[in-house]
Write an enzyme that holds these catalytic residues in place. Structure first.
Site, PDB file in Angstrom:
ATOM      1  N   ALA A  67      70.736  39.911  66.394  1.00 59.02           N
ATOM      2  CA  ALA A  67      70.100  38.599  66.503  1.00 59.02           C
ATOM      3  C   ALA A  67      69.181  38.423  65.297  1.00 59.02           C
ATOM      4  O   ALA A  67      68.786  39.402  64.659  1.00 59.02           O
ATOM      5  CB  ALA A  67      69.311  38.514  67.799  1.00 59.02           C
ATOM      6  N   GLY A 110      72.520  42.567  68.798  1.00 59.01           N
ATOM      7  CA  GLY A 110      73.308  41.467  69.343  1.00 59.01           C
ATOM      8  C   GLY A 110      74.734  41.453  68.796  1.00 59.01           C
ATOM      9  O   GLY A 110      75.648  40.952  69.459  1.00 59.01           O
ATOM     10  N   GLU A 113      76.531  43.686  71.016  1.00 55.38           N
ATOM     11  CA  GLU A 113      76.626  43.034  72.329  1.00 55.38           C
ATOM     12  C   GLU A 113      77.676  41.924  72.314  1.00 55.38           C
ATOM     13  O   GLU A 113      78.393  41.718  73.299  1.00 55.38           O
ATOM     14  CB  GLU A 113      75.251  42.501  72.741  1.00 55.38           C
ATOM     15  CG  GLU A 113      74.281  43.644  73.023  1.00 55.38           C
ATOM     16  CD  GLU A 113      72.850  43.188  73.259  1.00 55.38           C
ATOM     17  OE1 GLU A 113      72.212  43.718  74.173  1.00 55.38           O
ATOM     18  OE2 GLU A 113      72.363  42.312  72.515  1.00 55.38           O
ATOM     19  N   GLU A 133      67.331  47.989  68.801  1.00 55.98           N
ATOM     20  CA  GLU A 133      66.217  47.157  69.269  1.00 55.98           C
ATOM     21  C   GLU A 133      64.934  47.959  69.475  1.00 55.98           C
ATOM     22  O   GLU A 133      63.833  47.469  69.202  1.00 55.98           O
ATOM     23  CB  GLU A 133      66.588  46.427  70.565  1.00 55.98           C
ATOM     24  CG  GLU A 133      67.601  45.298  70.401  1.00 55.98           C
ATOM     25  CD  GLU A 133      69.051  45.759  70.485  1.00 55.98           C
ATOM     26  OE1 GLU A 133      69.323  46.979  70.341  1.00 55.98           O
ATOM     27  OE2 GLU A 133      69.924  44.899  70.680  1.00 55.98           O
TER      28      GLU A 133
HETATM   29  N1  DAK Z   1      67.922  39.197  61.375  1.00 57.92           N
HETATM   30  C1  DAK Z   1      67.587  38.422  60.293  1.00 57.92           C
HETATM   31  N2  DAK Z   1      67.876  38.764  59.016  1.00 57.92           N
HETATM   32  C2  DAK Z   1      68.532  39.926  58.814  1.00 57.92           C
HETATM   33  C3  DAK Z   1      68.907  40.792  59.887  1.00 57.92           C
HETATM   34  C4  DAK Z   1      68.584  40.378  61.222  1.00 57.92           C
HETATM   35  N3  DAK Z   1      68.914  41.097  62.324  1.00 57.92           N
HETATM   36  N4  DAK Z   1      69.516  41.870  59.354  1.00 57.92           N
HETATM   37  C5  DAK Z   1      69.540  41.690  58.021  1.00 57.92           C
HETATM   38  N5  DAK Z   1      68.942  40.526  57.677  1.00 57.92           N
HETATM   39  C6  DAK Z   1      68.748  39.961  56.344  1.00 57.92           C
HETATM   40  C7  DAK Z   1      67.632  40.671  55.602  1.00 57.92           C
HETATM   41  O1  DAK Z   1      66.366  40.129  55.960  1.00 57.92           O
HETATM   42  C8  DAK Z   1      68.002  40.394  54.171  1.00 57.92           C
HETATM   43  O2  DAK Z   1      67.600  39.086  53.832  1.00 57.92           O
HETATM   44  P1  DAK Z   1      66.762  38.784  52.470  1.00 57.92           P
HETATM   45  O3  DAK Z   1      65.543  39.640  52.561  1.00 57.92           O
HETATM   46  O4  DAK Z   1      67.715  39.206  51.378  1.00 57.92           O
HETATM   47  O5  DAK Z   1      66.493  37.321  52.515  1.00 57.92           O
HETATM   48  C9  DAK Z   1      69.521  40.399  54.192  1.00 57.92           C
HETATM   49  O6  DAK Z   1      69.900  40.203  55.551  1.00 57.92           O
HETATM   50  C10 DAK Z   1      70.140  41.710  53.713  1.00 57.92           C
HETATM   51  O7  DAK Z   1      69.529  42.760  54.456  1.00 57.92           O
HETATM   52  P2  DAK Z   1      68.928  44.073  53.755  1.00 57.92           P
HETATM   53  O8  DAK Z   1      68.403  43.761  52.395  1.00 57.92           O
HETATM   54  O9  DAK Z   1      67.993  44.682  54.753  1.00 57.92           O
HETATM   55  O10 DAK Z   1      70.241  44.945  53.580  1.00 57.92           O
HETATM   56  P3  DAK Z   1      70.344  46.551  53.622  1.00 57.92           P
HETATM   57  O11 DAK Z   1      71.737  46.869  53.252  1.00 57.92           O
HETATM   58  O12 DAK Z   1      69.238  47.179  52.831  1.00 57.92           O
HETATM   59  O13 DAK Z   1      70.099  46.947  55.171  1.00 57.92           O
HETATM   60  C11 DAK Z   1      70.437  46.765  57.537  1.00 57.92           C
HETATM   61  C12 DAK Z   1      71.019  46.521  56.124  1.00 57.92           C
HETATM   62  C13 DAK Z   1      71.425  46.177  58.548  1.00 57.92           C
HETATM   63  C14 DAK Z   1      70.280  48.271  57.792  1.00 57.92           C
HETATM   64  C15 DAK Z   1      69.041  46.077  57.647  1.00 57.92           C
HETATM   65  O14 DAK Z   1      69.175  44.740  57.180  1.00 57.92           O
HETATM   66  C16 DAK Z   1      68.505  46.042  59.048  1.00 57.92           C
HETATM   67  O15 DAK Z   1      68.013  47.061  59.571  1.00 57.92           O
HETATM   68  N6  DAK Z   1      68.596  44.875  59.690  1.00 57.92           N
HETATM   69  C17 DAK Z   1      68.049  44.663  61.051  1.00 57.92           C
HETATM   70  C18 DAK Z   1      68.991  45.257  62.081  1.00 57.92           C
HETATM   71  C19 DAK Z   1      68.435  45.112  63.479  1.00 57.92           C
HETATM   72  O16 DAK Z   1      67.352  45.569  63.800  1.00 57.92           O
HETATM   73  N7  DAK Z   1      69.190  44.464  64.328  1.00 57.92           N
HETATM   74  C20 DAK Z   1      68.831  44.255  65.742  1.00 57.92           C
HETATM   75  C21 DAK Z   1      68.055  42.965  65.875  1.00 57.92           C
HETATM   76  S1  DAK Z   1      67.482  42.695  67.522  1.00 57.92           S
HETATM   77  C22 DAK Z   1      69.444  37.876  73.270  1.00 57.92           C
HETATM   78  C23 DAK Z   1      70.617  38.162  72.629  1.00 57.92           C
HETATM   79  C24 DAK Z   1      70.667  39.144  71.651  1.00 57.92           C
HETATM   80  C25 DAK Z   1      69.522  39.825  71.307  1.00 57.92           C
HETATM   81  C26 DAK Z   1      68.332  39.540  71.944  1.00 57.92           C
HETATM   82  C27 DAK Z   1      68.289  38.569  72.938  1.00 57.92           C
HETATM   83  N8  DAK Z   1      69.383  36.864  74.295  1.00 57.92           N
HETATM   84  C28 DAK Z   1      70.605  36.321  74.821  1.00 57.92           C
HETATM   85  C29 DAK Z   1      68.165  36.360  74.714  1.00 57.92           C
HETATM   86  C30 DAK Z   1      69.618  40.805  70.252  1.00 57.92           C
HETATM   87  C31 DAK Z   1      68.587  41.357  69.590  1.00 57.92           C
HETATM   88  C32 DAK Z   1      68.840  42.058  68.345  1.00 57.92           C
HETATM   89  O17 DAK Z   1      69.948  42.156  67.837  1.00 57.92           O
END
Ligand code: DAK
Length: 239
Positions: A67, A110, A113, A133
């Site tokens: 997400a 997400g 998921e 998460e």
């Molecule tokens: N959200 C927003 N932007 C994201 C993102 C994310 N989850 N993941 C990556 N990006 C963006 C980065 O901010 C970056 O943007 P700029 O800074 O260039 O503007 C760009 O994508 C490239 O990312 P990186 O520069 O970080 O690239 P790397 O190769 O260095 O790293 C990475 C890739 C995937 C390891 C890293 O980006 C990362 O850790 N990303 C976050 C992953 C994460 O934590 N995902 C889980 C999020 S929580 C719900 C439904 C679903 C959910 C909740 C509720 N309901 C129905 C209510 C789900 C929650 C989640 O998924």
């Protein structure tokens, strides 16, 4: 049909629709606009008689990195309740036609998921699956503790959820998260091939068989068998 964040090709092959998540710079982070476009596109295709199966993909680097954490960061519990993303996800869960995921690269949070809302999963060798998460101080919210546990079992789900560490495509295959793992050059073709094959089956057969398999995830064995039996009889009322 061309939207901004989800690109749709309704007949990429006869009877097969392709939907591509299209926020490559953000690693296909699932913001609310993207999820709404995806829900709407899937709904249209689910009701289109010329479409038999649907394939959902991203790009080689990311299916979806979760997400959109920037969009969620400053929201209160009440904001989230009012935005009610759950109804969007619920509509995807209720699709009648087979939905096949073709995934590569990051399949996180997400993203994973969403893959678990699909019926079959073809992964590239480079795919990595995770529920990170807890590394953000939140927890999975779209089935990452429930569908994941039913799919891969308690101890493996605990490991993925509590550590937040991603697993390889090879482990995802061994753990039952995906159907097949193929080289990165082939994952989309393989998914389209599978979708074309399934598209040959009778539409009512597909619908009732999918519904029956999904029922098993949410009922006792005897309830599930009774459900299956009724669908079995029902098909004898069709051509
Ligand atoms: N959200 C927003 N932007 C994201 C993102 C994310 N989850 N993941 C990556 N990006 C963006 C980065 O901010 C970056 O943007 P700029 O800074 O260039 O503007 C760009 O994508 C490239 O990312 P990186 O520069 O970080 O690239 P790397 O190769 O260095 O790293 C990475 C890739 C995937 C390891 C890293 O980006 C990362 O850790 N990303 C976050 C992953 C994460 O934590 N995902 C889980 C999020 S929580 C719900 C439904 C679903 C959910 C909740 C509720 N309901 C129905 C209510 C789900 C929650 C989640 O998924």
């Amino acid at each position: 049909m061309k939207n901004e964040l989800v690109v749709v090709e309704p007949q990429i092959r006869p009877g097969v629709a392709l939907l591509r998540l299209n926020r490559p710079k953000e690693l296909n982070a699932l913001n609310w606009q993207l999820m709404a476009e995806l829900r709407d596109a899937l709904k249209v295709l689910d009701q289109d008689d010329s479409v038999k199966t649907m394939v959902l993909t991203g790009n080689d680097r990311a299916f979806a990195a979760g997400a959109d954490i920037h969009q969620m960061a400053d929201k209160s519990a009440m904001d989230l309740l009012l935005i009610d993303q759950f109804s969007t996800w619920e509509q995807i869960r209720r699709l009648k036609k087979p939905l096949i995921a073709a995934v590569s690269g990051f399949v996180l949070g997400g993203g994973n998921e969403l893959v678990m809302h699909c019926d079959l999963v073809i992964a590239s060798e480079t795919a990595r699956f995770g529920q990170p998460e807890l590394l953000l101080g939140i927890m999975p919210g779209a089935g990452g503790t429930q569908r994941l546990t039913r799919q891969i079992g308690k101890v493996r789900a605990m490991e993925m959820v509590l550590t937040g560490q991603a697993i390889s495509a090879k482990d995802a295959l061994a753990w039952g998260l995906v159907n097949r793992v193929v080289p990165v050059e082939c994952y989309l073709d393989e998914a389209l091939r599978l979708a074309s094959d399934i598209a040959q089956r009778a539409p009512l057969d597909l619908r009732l068989a999918k519904e029956s398999v999904l029922k098993s995830q949410d009922s006792s064995l005897s309830e599930g068998l009774a459900f299956e039996r009724k669908n079995f009889y029902l098909l004898f009322a069709s051509n």
